[in-house]
Design a protein around this motif. Structure first.
Motif, PDB file in Angstrom:
ATOM      1  N   SER A  83     -14.538  -2.139  -0.275  1.00 27.82           N
ATOM      2  CA  SER A  83     -13.929  -1.582  -1.491  1.00 27.82           C
ATOM      3  C   SER A  83     -13.813  -0.067  -1.433  1.00 27.82           C
ATOM      4  CB  SER A  83     -14.736  -1.999  -2.721  1.00 27.82           C
ATOM      5  OG  SER A  83     -16.052  -1.507  -2.643  1.00 27.82           O
ATOM      6  N   SER A  84     -14.682   0.593  -0.667  1.00 22.39           N
ATOM      7  CA  SER A  84     -14.598   2.056  -0.551  1.00 22.39           C
ATOM      8  C   SER A  84     -13.291   2.453   0.119  1.00 22.39           C
ATOM      9  CB  SER A  84     -15.783   2.592   0.258  1.00 22.39           C
ATOM     10  OG  SER A  84     -17.012   2.263  -0.353  1.00 22.39           O
ATOM     11  N   TYR A  85     -12.968   1.767   1.213  1.00 21.35           N
ATOM     12  CA  TYR A  85     -11.702   2.036   1.900  1.00 21.35           C
ATOM     13  C   TYR A  85     -10.518   1.657   1.010  1.00 21.35           C
ATOM     14  CZ  TYR A  85     -14.409   2.310   6.296  1.00 21.35           C
ATOM     15  OH  TYR A  85     -15.292   2.651   7.284  1.00 21.35           O
ATOM     16  N   LEU A  86     -10.606   0.477   0.394  1.00 19.50           N
ATOM     17  CA  LEU A  86      -9.464  -0.038  -0.353  1.00 19.50           C
ATOM     18  C   LEU A  86      -9.147   0.836  -1.571  1.00 19.50           C
ATOM     19  CD1 LEU A  86      -7.493  -2.426  -0.226  1.00 19.50           C
ATOM     20  CD2 LEU A  86      -8.975  -3.606  -1.864  1.00 19.50           C
ATOM     21  N   ARG A  91      -5.189  -8.169   1.186  1.00 14.15           N
ATOM     22  CA  ARG A  91      -5.213  -6.991   0.332  1.00 14.15           C
ATOM     23  C   ARG A  91      -4.846  -5.729   1.103  1.00 14.15           C
ATOM     24  NH1 ARG A  91      -8.665  -6.972  -4.123  1.00 14.15           N
ATOM     25  NH2 ARG A  91      -8.096  -4.781  -4.368  1.00 14.15           N
ATOM     26  N   GLN A  92      -5.326  -5.620   2.337  1.00 15.15           N
ATOM     27  CA  GLN A  92      -4.997  -4.446   3.152  1.00 15.15           C
ATOM     28  C   GLN A  92      -3.492  -4.352   3.380  1.00 15.15           C
ATOM     29  OE1 GLN A  92      -8.044  -6.061   5.979  1.00 15.15           O
ATOM     30  NE2 GLN A  92      -8.148  -3.933   6.613  1.00 15.15           N
ATOM     31  N   TYR A  93      -2.908  -5.467   3.775  1.00 13.15           N
ATOM     32  CA  TYR A  93      -1.477  -5.466   4.085  1.00 13.15           C
ATOM     33  C   TYR A  93      -0.633  -5.275   2.829  1.00 13.15           C
ATOM     34  CZ  TYR A  93      -1.996  -6.595   9.003  1.00 13.15           C
ATOM     35  OH  TYR A  93      -2.281  -6.523  10.346  1.00 13.15           O
ATOM     36  N   LYS A 138      -3.565   5.798   7.763  1.00 14.69           N
ATOM     37  CA  LYS A 138      -4.818   6.341   8.310  1.00 14.69           C
ATOM     38  C   LYS A 138      -6.019   5.545   7.809  1.00 14.69           C
ATOM     39  CE  LYS A 138      -7.675  10.505   8.503  1.00 14.69           C
ATOM     40  NZ  LYS A 138      -7.835  11.902   8.050  1.00 14.69           N
ATOM     41  N   ILE A 139      -6.052   5.257   6.499  1.00 15.31           N
ATOM     42  CA  ILE A 139      -7.160   4.468   5.950  1.00 15.31           C
ATOM     43  C   ILE A 139      -7.125   3.048   6.507  1.00 15.31           C
ATOM     44  CG2 ILE A 139      -8.265   3.627   3.854  1.00 15.31           C
ATOM     45  CD1 ILE A 139      -8.411   6.645   4.224  1.00 15.31           C
TER      46      ILE A 139
END
Length: 628
Positions: free
Chosen positions: A539-542, A574-576, A559-560
């Motif tokens: 969740s920190s990255y997202l 979720r990332q995509y 970058k993230i």
């Protein structure tokens, strides 16, 4: 036979593709039920989902397409690896600069007296930090990993701790080997039962280092002859204390005659706790290839994994369980309730509970609290409150142990009166988890002073607070954009000598993002990675990624995305979705996006398919590109 009743069957009204229909052929109702909600919007034939996983009762030996390296790095269209606006790693000049200089950094124990100063819960389990919402599952795994459910129930709430455990806890600054040498000198006997019970009691107190040292002492002194359970316990503790790679090395040292199903399923549980899809699937296949008996515990691990990363595959595991005649446990049903609840499928969730009862089981408190939580999220206030009253029983003073479950759910329903009533029951002598639940509940209700008072009460009850305790209040500040108070809390945390870990980093990242300072949040995350005090939460990255995405900042979003891959977070929709939205908001074409998803074995749902269609609108024609 334990077929789950189908929840809302409308197959004839669904335009399923031929490929999808084929995979349904011959499947049980439980598999059909699970696939039902996840096929909608899928744009590719679903044979690819299983990837040979269930081609027979024995697993296909060919490698899954999921087995491509999780750490594989590709060149993205924005060259995301470039530096971000010349920002320096240690550009933390404000109140959070203390995070870069903690009073100490927890080191992995190697032997002897190292890292012996932890309080009972100072060493937060790696499994608790691997996923932001799955702590309860990992606690359940901790209880079950080395024994049957019967064993677990017998050990779960021992009235008194063992004499060996008491000796170790009474000497917190001494190494376990020193304590045990004295124990033997005093004429005490070292038995298998005593060692097993002591190890269990150290585990439930999260004293993994001491439990590992006890195992090492027992083996080095040859007080007991190691069996498979002893080896499995050692492997599990090594994974928790020293990391997965060290556990893999230890596996090779275990005598082949003792490398059985218990050892392998223990390693699998640790792979799952780290959400390592590639290694989890490979080991699951290996367990089948070695023809070890397939247990419900092992299947539950894969259900946990796919609940987190790919709900479509839940049906495949359930089908395997039926083929192998594996009866689901209450924990299996808990996972399925979560799967349906997270998908906002209330009817399906209720059907799971009906099936559970039809099997002669009753929903436990955790299942009830999950039902209430999902009812609350779905806006079904009356149903949620009815379940909460069931959990509470006739007298909340007698059932005080459920208060920590009730507080945040009542808060989510806006029932400040109920939160106040329950907290008054706990307030005179609260447990730490009740204090943390009160902090969360008061934070949801925007009653910051009450949340701070609950935090002060927590500090009175806990001798040495850890990062999770501070993170509870930090989250309240983050959700209410209270940056100054967040800075002050970090100072208090550092002054207390508390280890700064992933939970704290996550709260601080969200605090800055909420204040609109996403670049500062990214800088803090980079510093957290370099300090190596635990892998930052997904969740920190997202949180940062989604903020950049909304801006249409493709470079920073890529970058993230790359940082997440390097941290081992791969293959999630979720990332995509967030990354693709950055291209859409920037009105830029996302060339090769489908290929990137395919490489990660990701198949678009309805939302992502719509995003792909929108991104396609920005593509230039071949003629236009030539003219330019």
């Amino acid at each position: 036979m334990w077929a789950v009743r189908r929840a809302s069957i409308h197959l004839r009204n669904r335009g399923l593709s031929l490929g999808t229909a084929r995979i349904w052929c011959g499947k049980s109702e439980i598999a059909r039920w699970c696939l039902e909600n996840y096929n909608a919007g899928i744009t590719k034939p679903q044979e690819q989902l299983c990837d040979g996983l269930l081609s027979s009762t024995r697993f296909n030996k060919s490698k899954s397409s999921c087995s491509k390296s999780q750490r594989e790095v590709r060149t993205f269209s924005s060259q995301a690896g470039a530096s971000n606006s010349g920002q320096e790693d240690d550009d933390l000049e404000d109140g959070f600069s203390e995070l870069g200089k903690p009073s100490y950094v927890a080191q992995e124990a190697t032997s002897g007296d190292e890292s012996e100063s932890e309080s009972e819960d100072d060493l937060i389990s790696r499994s608790e930090l691997s996923e932001e919402e799955d702590v309860a599952e990992d606690v359940q795994n901790e209880l079950e990993v080395l024994g049957t459910e019967t064993d677990v129930e017998e050990k779960k709430s021992p009235k008194t701790i063992s004499a060996m455990t008491k000796a170790i806890l009474d000497a917190p600054t001494s190494s376990v080997s020193t304590v045990m040498d004295k124990w033997v000198e005093e004429g005490n006997e070292v038995t298998q039962n005593e060692v097993s019970l002591t190890t269990f009691q150290l585990r439930i107190r999260r004293l993994f280092i001491k439990a590992l040292q006890l195992s090492e002492w027992v083996e080095s002194t040859k007080r007991l002859e190691f069996n498979e359970v002893n080896y499995a316990s050692r492997l599990d503790l090594i994974a928790k204390v020293r990391g997965i790679s060290k556990a893999e090395e230890y596996l090779k040292q275990i005598p082949k005659s003792f490398r059985g199903e218990i050892v392998y399923r223990t390693l699998l549980a640790n792979y799952v706790s780290c959400t390592n899809v590639k290694k989890s699937e490979e080991l699951f296949n290996k367990i089948k290839e070695l023809e070890f008996p397939m247990t419900c515990f092992t299947c539950n691990q894969m259900l946990i994994l796919y609940k987190r990363v790919d709900k479509k595959k839940v049906a495949d595991v359930l089908l395997l369980m039926e083929k192998e005649n594996i009866k689901p446990t209450i924990f299996t049903y808990q996972i399925l309730v979560d799967v349906k609840g997270q998908s906002n499928d209330i009817i399906g969730m209720e059907q799971i509970v009906e099936t559970l009862k039809a099997e002669g089981l009753e929903p436990n408190t955790r299942i009830q609290s999950s039902l209430a939580r999902y009812y609350a999220i779905g806006g079904l206030k009356d149903k949620a409150e009815a379940i909460l009253k069931e959990i509470e029983g006739d007298d909340i003073k007698i059932r005080r142990w459920v208060c920590h479950l009730l507080l945040p759910i009542y808060a989510s329903l806006g029932r400040e009166d109920e939160v106040e009533r329950i907290w008054k029951v706990c307030e005179p002598y609260p447990q730490s988890k009740q204090c943390m639940a009160a902090i969360e509940a008061w934070g949801q209700l925007k009653r910051i002073e009450n949340a701070e008072a609950a935090f002060d009460k927590l500090l009175e009850r806990v001798k040495k607070p850890n990062s999770s305790h501070f993170a509870a209040l930090m989250k309240v500040y983050a959700n209410n954009n209270m940056l100054t108070k967040g800075k002050d809390l970090v100072k208090r945390m550092v002054e207390s000598g508390c280890r700064v870990g992933p939970l704290t980093w996550d709260a601080v990242v969200k605090l800055y993002v909420g204040a609109g300072e996403v670049e500062k949040a990214e800088s803090i995350l980079e510093k957290a990675i370099k300090q190596k005090t635990g892998r930052p939460l997904f969740s920190s990255y997202l949180t940062i990624m989604e903020k950049y995405s909304r801006r249409g900042d493709i470079h920073s979003t890529e970058k993230i995305f790359l940082m997440m891959r390097q941290a081992g977070y791969t293959g999630r929709l979720r990332q995509y979705q967030s990354l693709l939205q950055a291209y859409i908001n920037a009105k830029a074409p996302a060339y090769g996006f489908s290929d990137r998803m395919k490489a990660d074995n990701i198949f678009p749902n309805k939302t992502l398919a719509n995003q792909l269609a929108r991104a396609d609108a920005f593509r230039k024609s071949a003629l236009k590109e030539l003219l330019e």
